[in-house]
Design a protein around this motif. Structure first.
Motif, short mmCIF file in Angstrom:
data_model
loop_
_atom_site.label_atom_id
_atom_site.label_comp_id
_atom_site.label_asym_id
_atom_site.label_seq_id
_atom_site.Cartn_x
_atom_site.Cartn_y
_atom_site.Cartn_z
N ALA A 164 0.83 -1.20 0.00
CA ALA A 164 0.00 0.00 0.00
C ALA A 164 0.87 1.26 0.00
N LYS A 165 1.92 1.26 0.82
CA LYS A 165 2.81 2.43 0.87
C LYS A 165 3.45 2.69 -0.49
N ASP A 166 3.93 1.62 -1.13
CA ASP A 166 4.59 1.79 -2.42
C ASP A 166 3.59 2.23 -3.49
N ALA A 167 2.38 1.68 -3.44
CA ALA A 167 1.36 2.09 -4.41
C ALA A 167 1.04 3.57 -4.27
N LYS A 168 0.94 4.04 -3.04
CA LYS A 168 0.67 5.46 -2.79
C LYS A 168 1.84 6.31 -3.29
N LYS A 169 3.04 5.86 -3.00
CA LYS A 169 4.24 6.60 -3.42
C LYS A 169 4.32 6.70 -4.95
N LEU A 170 3.81 5.68 -5.63
CA LEU A 170 3.83 5.65 -7.09
C LEU A 170 2.69 6.44 -7.71
N GLY A 171 1.82 6.99 -6.86
CA GLY A 171 0.78 7.88 -7.36
C GLY A 171 -0.59 7.27 -7.54
N TYR A 172 -0.78 6.05 -7.05
CA TYR A 172 -2.10 5.43 -7.18
C TYR A 172 -3.04 5.87 -6.07
N ASN A 173 -4.32 5.84 -6.36
CA ASN A 173 -5.36 6.02 -5.37
C ASN A 173 -5.51 4.67 -4.67
N VAL A 174 -5.27 4.60 -3.37
CA VAL A 174 -5.11 3.32 -2.67
C VAL A 174 -6.18 3.11 -1.61
N TYR A 175 -6.83 1.95 -1.68
CA TYR A 175 -7.79 1.52 -0.67
C TYR A 175 -7.33 0.17 -0.11
N VAL A 176 -7.28 0.06 1.21
CA VAL A 176 -7.01 -1.22 1.87
C VAL A 176 -8.31 -1.68 2.53
N VAL A 177 -8.78 -2.86 2.16
CA VAL A 177 -10.03 -3.38 2.72
C VAL A 177 -9.68 -4.13 4.01
N GLN A 178 -9.94 -3.48 5.13
CA GLN A 178 -9.41 -3.95 6.41
C GLN A 178 -9.96 -5.32 6.83
N ASP A 179 -11.24 -5.58 6.57
CA ASP A 179 -11.77 -6.88 6.97
C ASP A 179 -11.40 -7.98 5.97
N ALA A 180 -10.75 -7.60 4.87
CA ALA A 180 -10.25 -8.58 3.90
C ALA A 180 -8.76 -8.79 4.06
N THR A 181 -8.24 -8.45 5.26
CA THR A 181 -6.84 -8.69 5.59
C THR A 181 -6.73 -8.99 7.08
N ARG A 182 -5.62 -9.58 7.48
CA ARG A 182 -5.35 -9.87 8.88
C ARG A 182 -3.87 -9.60 9.14
N GLY A 183 -3.55 -9.28 10.42
CA GLY A 183 -2.18 -8.94 10.75
C GLY A 183 -1.46 -10.02 11.53
N VAL A 184 -0.14 -9.94 11.55
CA VAL A 184 0.68 -10.87 12.33
C VAL A 184 0.50 -10.59 13.81
N SER A 185 0.48 -9.32 14.19
CA SER A 185 0.27 -8.97 15.61
C SER A 185 -0.59 -7.74 15.72
N TYR A 186 -1.25 -7.61 16.85
CA TYR A 186 -2.15 -6.47 17.06
C TYR A 186 -1.37 -5.16 17.06
N ALA A 187 -0.26 -5.11 17.79
CA ALA A 187 0.49 -3.86 17.94
C ALA A 187 1.00 -3.36 16.60
N THR A 188 1.62 -4.24 15.81
CA THR A 188 2.16 -3.80 14.52
C THR A 188 1.05 -3.47 13.53
N SER A 189 -0.10 -4.13 13.68
CA SER A 189 -1.24 -3.82 12.81
C SER A 189 -1.77 -2.41 13.10
N VAL A 190 -1.89 -2.06 14.39
CA VAL A 190 -2.34 -0.72 14.76
C VAL A 190 -1.38 0.33 14.22
#
Length: 286
Positions: free
Chosen positions: A202-228
């Motif tokens: 997502a960061k790289d897509a934004k840096k490259l100039g794209y309009n970026v959406y992350v669908v939060q319930d369609a992803t999961r994190g390794v840990s709560y702290a790093t996800s926040v």
């Protein structure tokens, strides 16, 4: 006869005018939904399997609005530098400092090297080793022959969280070229894991100039702290954090059902008259 002809003209005009018109081409990115990251895999992401039906639903509901669907695939060497097993005295989820020269070559104790870059590397269990079942895509994720597969992490001496670049920015995948080729303006990002590969993509897509959406319930994190932390940082960068339930309104905003006849750059008037002629010939009695 004239009244019937006018009615036929109006009906055809309304049909053509109702065609959806994209205001910007959209790509769906499905990041690393592979066996290795599912609950039975070598690097399981908690509830990682729960993203699969949501991603499948997104594909089914908006399939006509996606110009491109891309699957990224972690594809590691058996002795990949990110594996804790390759570092004496280290264990999974420790971190270490990797050093690289100006050309992106790994510096180590057996080589003389002018250090140019220092990269903090999280160490992982051996996972997603290429040509193994562990690295294959989840069997129940919807895939089609037209989907693009982008492999990453195949350079043995550098990790690659992002589906665009390796972690040092020394090399890039074909993803950027594919998006440019398809004239993509917006990317919708799903997959695993939220706080690493989804985040870096997502960061790289934004840096490259794209309009970026992350669908939060369609992803999961390794840990709560790093996800926040990842969510907070993405939000600060102008990356849109959304839920799948919000996509209908978002997709409506990214596309339009305005009058297709008013789009510039096309000889719609000629096309319309051809269709009108065919329509009247077939449907309007003489």
């Amino acid at each position: 006869m004239k009244e019937q002809g006018n009615k036929g003209y109006l009906t055809l005009y309304q049909i053509i005018a109702s065609f959806p018109v994209s205001s910007g081409r959209i790509a769906l990115l499905v990041i690393d939904v592979q066996n290795c990251f599912l609950p039975t895999g070598t690097l399981p992401v908690t509830d990682g399997d729960q993203v699969i039906p949501i991603i499948n639903d997104i594909r089914r509901e908006y399939r006509d609005l996606f110009s491109l669907v891309v699957f990224s695939q972690d594809w590691h060497c058996v002795d990949h530098v990110s594996f804790a097993s390759q570092h004496n005295g280290m264990k999974a989820f420790d971190t270490t400092l990797l050093q690289y020269d100006e050309q992106g070559n790994l510096c180590n104790s057996s080589s003389q090297c002018d250090v140019k870059y220092n990269i903090t590397q999280a160490l992982w269990p051996d996972h997603c080793v290429k040509n193994t079942t562990d690295a294959e895509f989840a069997v129940n994720i919807t895939k089609e022959n037209s989907d693009i597969i982008v492999r990453k992490g195949y350079h043995c001496e550098i990790d690659s969280y992002s589906a665009f670049f390796d972690n040092g920015g020394f090399s890039q995948t074909e993803l950027g070229a594919k998006l440019k080729e398809e004239k993509i303006e917006t990317v919708i990002i799903t997959g695993l894991a939220l706080d690493y590969c989804v985040y870096y993509t997502a960061k790289d897509a934004k840096k490259l100039g794209y309009n970026v959406y992350v669908v939060q319930d369609a992803t999961r994190g390794v840990s709560y702290a790093t996800s926040v932390d990842a969510i907070t940082d993405m939000d600060s960068r102008g990356i849109h954090m959304v839920q799948s339930s919000q996509l209908k309104a978002i997709m409506d905003g990214l596309t339009s059902s305005g009058n297709i006849l008013q789009i510039s750059g096309f000889s719609w008037n000629k096309i319309v008259f051809v269709f009108i002629g065919i329509y009247l010939y077939l449907l309007v009695p003489l």
